[in-house]
Motif scaffolding. Sequence first.
Motif, short mmCIF file in Angstrom:
data_model
loop_
_atom_site.label_atom_id
_atom_site.label_comp_id
_atom_site.label_asym_id
_atom_site.label_seq_id
_atom_site.Cartn_x
_atom_site.Cartn_y
_atom_site.Cartn_z
N UNK A 43 52.78 29.63 50.15
CA UNK A 43 52.33 30.43 51.29
C UNK A 43 51.17 31.34 50.88
N UNK A 44 51.27 31.94 49.69
CA UNK A 44 50.18 32.78 49.18
C UNK A 44 48.89 31.99 49.03
N UNK A 45 48.99 30.76 48.56
CA UNK A 45 47.81 29.90 48.42
C UNK A 45 47.18 29.62 49.79
N UNK A 46 48.01 29.33 50.78
CA UNK A 46 47.50 29.09 52.13
C UNK A 46 46.81 30.33 52.70
N UNK A 47 47.40 31.49 52.48
CA UNK A 47 46.81 32.74 52.98
C UNK A 47 45.46 32.98 52.31
N UNK A 48 45.37 32.73 51.00
CA UNK A 48 44.09 32.90 50.30
C UNK A 48 43.03 31.92 50.81
N UNK A 49 43.42 30.68 51.07
CA UNK A 49 42.48 29.69 51.61
C UNK A 49 41.98 30.12 52.98
N UNK A 50 42.89 30.62 53.81
CA UNK A 50 42.52 31.09 55.15
C UNK A 50 41.57 32.29 55.05
N UNK A 51 41.88 33.23 54.17
CA UNK A 51 41.03 34.41 53.98
C UNK A 51 39.64 33.99 53.52
N UNK A 52 39.57 33.06 52.58
CA UNK A 52 38.27 32.59 52.07
C UNK A 52 37.45 31.97 53.20
N UNK A 116 43.26 39.85 46.78
CA UNK A 116 44.28 39.87 47.83
C UNK A 116 45.65 39.63 47.23
N UNK A 117 46.57 40.54 47.46
CA UNK A 117 47.92 40.40 46.95
C UNK A 117 48.86 40.06 48.11
N UNK A 118 49.60 38.96 47.95
CA UNK A 118 50.52 38.52 49.00
C UNK A 118 51.97 38.51 48.52
N UNK A 119 52.19 38.76 47.23
CA UNK A 119 53.54 38.68 46.67
C UNK A 119 54.24 40.02 46.60
N UNK A 120 55.25 40.07 45.75
CA UNK A 120 56.08 41.26 45.63
C UNK A 120 55.93 41.95 44.27
N UNK A 121 55.13 41.36 43.39
CA UNK A 121 54.94 41.93 42.05
C UNK A 121 54.10 43.20 42.14
N UNK A 122 54.47 44.25 41.41
CA UNK A 122 53.66 45.47 41.43
C UNK A 122 52.21 45.19 41.00
N UNK A 123 51.28 45.84 41.66
CA UNK A 123 49.86 45.62 41.42
C UNK A 123 49.39 46.48 40.25
N UNK A 124 48.53 45.89 39.40
CA UNK A 124 47.92 46.62 38.29
C UNK A 124 46.42 46.34 38.31
N UNK A 125 45.65 47.27 37.78
CA UNK A 125 44.19 47.12 37.74
C UNK A 125 43.73 46.15 36.65
N UNK A 126 44.60 45.78 35.75
CA UNK A 126 44.22 44.95 34.61
C UNK A 126 43.54 43.66 35.04
N UNK A 127 44.05 43.01 36.08
CA UNK A 127 43.45 41.76 36.54
C UNK A 127 42.00 41.98 36.96
N UNK A 128 41.73 43.05 37.70
CA UNK A 128 40.36 43.33 38.13
C UNK A 128 39.47 43.68 36.95
N UNK A 129 40.04 44.37 35.96
CA UNK A 129 39.28 44.70 34.76
C UNK A 129 38.90 43.44 33.99
N UNK A 130 39.80 42.46 33.94
CA UNK A 130 39.49 41.20 33.27
C UNK A 130 38.40 40.46 34.05
N UNK A 131 38.49 40.43 35.38
CA UNK A 131 37.42 39.81 36.17
C UNK A 131 36.08 40.50 35.90
N UNK A 132 36.08 41.82 35.84
CA UNK A 132 34.84 42.56 35.57
C UNK A 132 34.29 42.18 34.20
N UNK A 133 35.15 42.07 33.21
CA UNK A 133 34.71 41.67 31.87
C UNK A 133 34.14 40.27 31.89
N UNK A 134 34.78 39.36 32.59
CA UNK A 134 34.27 37.98 32.69
C UNK A 134 32.90 37.97 33.37
N UNK A 135 32.76 38.78 34.41
CA UNK A 135 31.47 38.86 35.11
C UNK A 135 30.39 39.32 34.15
#
Length: 139
Positions: A43-52, A116-135
């Motif tokens: 369901x999360x994958x479908x929501x992300x595809x729709x958002x994109x 975009x977060x669609x699940x129940x796992x607590x959100x952390x900034x680490x994922x965005x920091x990794x994306x920024x590093x990759x960029x």
Amino acid sequence: MKFNVHSHLWNKHAFLSASKYHWVNYSPEQLIKRYEAVAAAAKGTEIHEHAAWLIENRHKMANHKKALNMFVNDAIGFRMSPELVLYYSDNCFGTADALSYTEVPDGKDILRIHDLKTGTTPVKMTQLEVYAAMFCLEY
């Protein structure tokens, strides 16, 4: 022998697959919990595809304080690109849900990354920091 061809299943994964065989030892409760987790991920994958699709086509959503609506509308408002792959190597890459980079004359350029977060796992900034590093590593 002529084998059956199941072409409609190519590139798909079964919930009860042989390669992830641990389910054979699950209790009914564990099997239900695992099924619910797999269904939530799909369901999360479908929501992300729709958002994109909405962002790519600049279709704003109703102005409600719902995660999907705010994510899509913000991404459109900030002229972000959806589902952008950030690549450093074949072992280090990821797909940002929405990203924009704006060069500013004073040199204080703006990198904006939204996830975009669609699940129940607590959100952390680490994922965005990794994306920024990759960029930064790629560009």
